[in-house]
Design a protein around this motif. Sequence first.
Motif, mmCIF file in Angstrom:
data_model
loop_
_atom_site.group_PDB
_atom_site.id
_atom_site.type_symbol
_atom_site.label_atom_id
_atom_site.label_comp_id
_atom_site.label_asym_id
_atom_site.label_seq_id
_atom_site.Cartn_x
_atom_site.Cartn_y
_atom_site.Cartn_z
ATOM 1 N N TYR A 73 4.526 23.640 -15.286
ATOM 2 C CA TYR A 73 2.958 23.855 -14.850
ATOM 3 C C TYR A 73 2.282 23.463 -16.211
ATOM 4 C CZ TYR A 73 -1.229 25.435 -13.070
ATOM 5 O OH TYR A 73 -2.694 25.730 -12.432
ATOM 6 N N PRO A 74 1.341 22.463 -16.048
ATOM 7 C CA PRO A 74 0.964 21.936 -17.264
ATOM 8 C C PRO A 74 0.081 22.923 -18.003
ATOM 9 C CG PRO A 74 -0.189 20.972 -15.390
ATOM 10 C CD PRO A 74 0.798 21.627 -14.820
ATOM 11 N N ALA A 75 -0.044 22.320 -19.216
ATOM 12 C CA ALA A 75 -0.902 23.257 -20.213
ATOM 13 C C ALA A 75 -2.259 22.866 -20.087
ATOM 14 C CB ALA A 75 -0.667 22.869 -21.595
ATOM 15 N N GLU A 76 -3.159 23.970 -20.461
ATOM 16 C CA GLU A 76 -4.736 23.808 -20.595
ATOM 17 C C GLU A 76 -5.433 23.486 -19.068
ATOM 18 O OE1 GLU A 76 -6.426 24.615 -22.922
ATOM 19 O OE2 GLU A 76 -4.370 24.946 -24.189
ATOM 20 N N THR A 77 -4.777 24.060 -18.048
ATOM 21 C CA THR A 77 -5.239 23.757 -16.434
ATOM 22 C C THR A 77 -5.233 25.038 -15.862
ATOM 23 O OG1 THR A 77 -5.441 22.668 -14.786
ATOM 24 C CG2 THR A 77 -3.431 22.859 -15.682
ATOM 25 N N LYS A 78 -6.181 25.583 -15.167
ATOM 26 C CA LYS A 78 -5.952 26.453 -14.082
ATOM 27 C C LYS A 78 -6.101 25.909 -12.729
ATOM 28 C CE LYS A 78 -7.655 30.053 -17.209
ATOM 29 N NZ LYS A 78 -8.662 31.132 -17.644
ATOM 30 N N ASN A 79 -6.005 24.643 -12.377
ATOM 31 C CA ASN A 79 -6.403 23.870 -11.260
ATOM 32 C C ASN A 79 -5.299 22.905 -11.094
ATOM 33 O OD1 ASN A 79 -7.504 23.903 -8.793
ATOM 34 N ND2 ASN A 79 -9.290 23.022 -9.192
ATOM 35 N N TYR A 80 -4.263 22.941 -10.852
ATOM 36 C CA TYR A 80 -3.248 21.993 -11.022
ATOM 37 C C TYR A 80 -2.902 21.530 -9.332
ATOM 38 C CZ TYR A 80 1.610 19.760 -11.761
ATOM 39 O OH TYR A 80 2.557 19.230 -11.941
ATOM 40 N N HIS A 81 -3.018 20.362 -9.066
ATOM 41 C CA HIS A 81 -3.220 19.799 -7.815
ATOM 42 C C HIS A 81 -2.181 18.749 -7.344
ATOM 43 C CE1 HIS A 81 -7.507 20.746 -6.140
ATOM 44 N NE2 HIS A 81 -7.135 21.639 -6.755
ATOM 45 N N HIS A 82 -1.683 18.828 -6.178
ATOM 46 C CA HIS A 82 -0.853 17.668 -5.620
ATOM 47 C C HIS A 82 -1.619 16.551 -4.997
ATOM 48 C CE1 HIS A 82 -1.896 19.269 -1.677
ATOM 49 N NE2 HIS A 82 -1.744 20.373 -2.080
ATOM 50 N N GLU A 83 -1.162 15.493 -4.927
ATOM 51 C CA GLU A 83 -1.861 14.268 -4.151
ATOM 52 C C GLU A 83 -0.747 13.397 -3.676
ATOM 53 O OE1 GLU A 83 -4.812 12.033 -6.244
ATOM 54 O OE2 GLU A 83 -5.725 13.791 -7.016
ATOM 55 N N MET A 84 -0.516 13.309 -2.503
ATOM 56 C CA MET A 84 0.522 12.593 -1.896
ATOM 57 C C MET A 84 -0.026 11.103 -1.502
ATOM 58 S SD MET A 84 3.631 12.583 -0.732
ATOM 59 C CE MET A 84 4.410 11.344 0.069
ATOM 60 N N GLU A 85 1.021 10.035 -2.016
ATOM 61 C CA GLU A 85 0.881 8.870 -1.788
ATOM 62 C C GLU A 85 1.804 7.774 -1.680
ATOM 63 O OE1 GLU A 85 -1.776 7.303 -4.898
ATOM 64 O OE2 GLU A 85 -2.707 9.435 -5.572
ATOM 65 N N LEU A 86 1.693 6.610 -0.656
ATOM 66 C CA LEU A 86 2.396 5.468 -0.665
ATOM 67 C C LEU A 86 2.293 4.663 -2.050
ATOM 68 C CD1 LEU A 86 4.483 3.700 1.072
ATOM 69 C CD2 LEU A 86 2.118 2.401 1.526
ATOM 70 N N VAL A 87 3.564 4.312 -2.690
ATOM 71 C CA VAL A 87 3.549 3.386 -3.634
ATOM 72 C C VAL A 87 4.207 2.262 -3.598
ATOM 73 C CG1 VAL A 87 4.848 3.405 -6.062
ATOM 74 C CG2 VAL A 87 3.996 5.562 -5.103
ATOM 75 N N VAL A 88 3.561 1.017 -3.741
ATOM 76 C CA VAL A 88 3.757 -0.394 -3.709
ATOM 77 C C VAL A 88 4.519 -0.648 -4.852
ATOM 78 C CG1 VAL A 88 3.055 -2.629 -3.288
ATOM 79 C CG2 VAL A 88 1.689 -0.736 -2.121
ATOM 80 N N VAL A 89 5.945 -0.992 -4.644
ATOM 81 C CA VAL A 89 6.665 -1.855 -5.989
ATOM 82 C C VAL A 89 6.442 -3.175 -5.889
ATOM 83 C CG1 VAL A 89 8.874 -1.629 -6.943
ATOM 84 C CG2 VAL A 89 7.910 0.054 -5.494
ATOM 85 N N ILE A 90 5.640 -3.744 -6.960
ATOM 86 C CA ILE A 90 5.613 -5.251 -7.202
ATOM 87 C C ILE A 90 7.023 -5.634 -7.745
ATOM 88 C CG2 ILE A 90 4.592 -6.799 -8.814
ATOM 89 C CD1 ILE A 90 2.959 -5.473 -6.445
ATOM 90 N N GLY A 91 7.429 -6.928 -7.065
ATOM 91 C CA GLY A 91 8.753 -7.558 -7.450
ATOM 92 C C GLY A 91 8.637 -9.013 -8.140
ATOM 93 N N ALA A 92 7.661 -9.765 -8.175
ATOM 94 C CA ALA A 92 7.130 -10.747 -8.334
ATOM 95 C C ALA A 92 6.017 -10.925 -9.409
ATOM 96 C CB ALA A 92 7.066 -11.752 -7.337
ATOM 97 N N ALA A 93 5.746 -11.648 -10.050
ATOM 98 C CA ALA A 93 4.617 -12.116 -11.133
ATOM 99 C C ALA A 93 3.637 -12.648 -10.348
ATOM 100 C CB ALA A 93 5.022 -12.975 -12.127
ATOM 101 N N GLY A 94 2.451 -12.213 -10.633
ATOM 102 C CA GLY A 94 1.215 -12.867 -9.806
ATOM 103 C C GLY A 94 -0.243 -12.515 -10.654
ATOM 104 N N PHE A 95 -0.973 -13.441 -10.425
ATOM 105 C CA PHE A 95 -2.276 -13.453 -11.147
ATOM 106 C C PHE A 95 -3.225 -14.084 -10.256
ATOM 107 C CE2 PHE A 95 -5.367 -14.823 -14.540
ATOM 108 C CZ PHE A 95 -6.155 -13.661 -14.567
ATOM 109 N N ARG A 96 -4.336 -13.476 -10.103
ATOM 110 C CA ARG A 96 -5.545 -13.948 -9.006
ATOM 111 C C ARG A 96 -4.753 -14.373 -7.583
ATOM 112 N NH1 ARG A 96 -8.417 -17.467 -13.883
ATOM 113 N NH2 ARG A 96 -9.489 -15.541 -14.754
ATOM 114 N N VAL A 97 -4.069 -13.418 -7.148
ATOM 115 C CA VAL A 97 -3.233 -13.722 -5.830
ATOM 116 C C VAL A 97 -4.330 -13.735 -4.827
ATOM 117 C CG1 VAL A 97 -1.537 -12.686 -4.573
ATOM 118 C CG2 VAL A 97 -1.207 -12.490 -6.908
#
Length: 234
Positions: A73-97
């Motif tokens: 449980y992290p320091a200096e907090t009394k309100n530690y929250h969960h946030e569930m997410e989908l993660v996209v994994v980038i596998g190729a370089a790209g700029f201004r796609v």
Amino acid sequence: MTTTYLWTPPAVPSLPVRGKSERAPVNRLFFVGRNYHAHAVEMGRPVDKSVESPFYFTKSPSTLVESGATVSYPAETKNYHHEMELVVVIGAAGFRVKRADAASLIYGYACGLDMTRRDLQLVARDKGRPWDLGKDVEQSSVVSEIVPMTGTVLESGALALSVNGQTCQSSDLDKLIWNIPELIEDLSKFYHLQPGDLIFTGTPEGVGPLQPGDHIEGSVAGVGTISLTVGPAD
């Protein structure tokens, strides 16, 4: 010539990949803020996509934790929250796609948890300060194994999280305000995306506080599951 260091450099952060013996090295961690309408309302900051653009924050790769871990449980907090997410994994370089080409950068997906010191985040937000103390928290970027889905854009799929067996978050990827191609197009305007970059795509409503001893389980349909146990404070 061999390089020597004053102290041992940190290990390369990495994640397991389903069906492979090699691990995936992780480069940067990008997080999309307020990307589900119901969560934006829950946080008191509704989003109007017609006049707004996505916004992001980052965390250090040193915050990365694999699914199944027990974190303090992290320091200096009394309100530690969960946030569930989908993660996209980038596998190729790209700029201004271009949006139509965004899928070519996708290596795969994972489940993610964006663990947050909510009280510190809200203080910073309301004072116009950076969110670092609330978001860039040690052991706060939890990620499951990566599922290779090269070139695949996920447009829908149930996303859920439970705490101690009680469902807290339940939504669908089709409720993302900015979908995955839109996010890749936008983020690549600002960064040269690279293999190993992770994009946490945002969390739905139902975020809430945790206590030491709580056990989290989450899932994204077609991707997998994730789990985490909250240990005592240091």
